[in-house]
Scaffold this motif. Structure first.
Motif, PDB file in Angstrom:
ATOM      1  N   SER A   1      -0.538   4.292   5.249  1.00  0.00           N
ATOM      2  CA  SER A   1      -0.508   2.792   4.905  1.00  0.00           C
ATOM      3  C   SER A   1      -0.670   1.991   6.072  1.00  0.00           C
ATOM      4  CB  SER A   1       0.585   2.585   3.926  1.00  0.00           C
ATOM      5  OG  SER A   1       0.203   3.026   2.790  1.00  0.00           O
TER       6      SER A   1
ATOM      7  N   LEU B   1       0.811  -1.357  -0.067  1.00  0.00           N
ATOM      8  CA  LEU B   1      -0.010   0.016   0.023  1.00  0.00           C
ATOM      9  C   LEU B   1       0.728   1.303  -0.065  1.00  0.00           C
ATOM     10  CD1 LEU B   1      -2.844   1.024   0.095  1.00  0.00           C
ATOM     11  CD2 LEU B   1      -2.829   0.953   2.570  1.00  0.00           C
ATOM     12  N   THR B   2       1.957   1.158   0.831  1.00  0.00           N
ATOM     13  CA  THR B   2       3.040   2.328   0.532  1.00  0.00           C
ATOM     14  C   THR B   2       3.306   2.690  -0.566  1.00  0.00           C
ATOM     15  OG1 THR B   2       3.749   1.915   2.940  1.00  0.00           O
ATOM     16  CG2 THR B   2       4.986   3.332   1.479  1.00  0.00           C
TER      17      THR B   2
ATOM     18  N   ILE C   1      -0.179   3.562  -2.825  1.00  0.00           N
ATOM     19  CA  ILE C   1      -1.470   4.239  -2.394  1.00  0.00           C
ATOM     20  C   ILE C   1      -1.686   5.336  -3.154  1.00  0.00           C
ATOM     21  CG2 ILE C   1       0.212   5.711  -1.006  1.00  0.00           C
ATOM     22  CD1 ILE C   1      -2.025   5.745   1.201  1.00  0.00           C
TER      23      ILE C   1
END
Length: 243
Positions: free
Chosen positions: A166, A125-126, A129
């Motif tokens: 995240s 997710l980082t 994102i």
């Protein structure tokens, strides 16, 4: 005041003298915050009524995020709404032994799997994102416009703190799932989440939320302490019952 005025984010309850020019807290924010605090407090006491307040809290926050066009957070509230319904069911449904779900710790295998999934999810997710959120926001606008919302295409800036944002998002989902199954580790995660959130919101100048998460931090720490004792008592009782 009618219900529509009460739910309007621009209907100010009080102006709090913090930050540049103060912060106008709306009625809906204040009511949602109270429901959120009650939800966490009753959950720390292992009271099923926490899910009622949880449902009210996430519903109001979904309305808030819709009004301020934060559609990813709105979707997260939909997840929390479903998780609250499931948690209410899981906490009250008798197990195979005829008892209700007991507070306990994760076993080593489940703990390892949970940790690995969490780390991988935060990392992914980082990295993604911004494109994921941008695509999602546009899809949400298109869906809402199909129902006549009349929203303009969102103009979005890159995430200010992609890793911390995240981490909070992923760990919140994991913690909520663990809570529905009455695992003590959920409170340890909420402690971590709240510590990050206090700094994150303060850095962004959203001081009211920073204060709220400071309160939630102490409630989560108390929940971890009380549930640890409950898990210990439940384990002792189980061992004595099978002796």
């Amino acid at each position: 005041m009618n219900i529509f005025e009460l739910l309007d984010i621009n209907n100010t309850l009080v102006n709090i003298p913090i930050g540049a020019g103060g912060y106008a807290m709306s009625w809906i924010e204040a009511i949602a915050a109270v429901f959120g605090l009650l939800c966490i407090w009753f959950a720390s006491k292992e009271k099923t009524i926490n899910y009622l307040f949880g449902l009210l809290n996430v519903t109001l926050f979904a309305i808030i995020f819709y009004q301020i066009q934060l559609y990813a957070l709105l979707l997260l509230q939909i997840f929390f709404f479903c998780a609250n319904i499931y948690g209410w069911y899981a906490w009250t449904r008798p197990t195979a032994s005829g008892d209700t779900l007991a507070v306990r710790w994760l076993d080593k295998q489940k703990l390892m799997v949970t940790a690995v999934i969490s780390v991988i999810s935060v990392a992914l997710l980082t990295l993604y994102i911004d494109p994921v959120f941008f695509a999602f926001a546009n899809v949400m606008v298109d869906v809402l416009n199909a129902f006549g919302a009349g929203l303009a295409d969102p103009v979005l800036q890159p995430d200010a703190f992609p890793f911390w944002d995240s981490a909070v998002t992923v760990l919140s989902v994991v913690a909520q799932i663990l809570m529905t199954r009455k695992y003590v580790e959920n409170w340890l995660l909420w402690v971590v989440i709240n510590i990050i959130s206090v700094g994150l919101y303060a850095a962004q100048g959203v001081y009211v939320l920073s204060i709220q998460y400071s309160i939630l931090l102490f409630i989560a720490a108390n929940g971890a302490r009380e549930w640890s004792q409950l898990a210990k008592n439940n384990k002792t009782y189980k061992e004595e019952a099978t002796a």
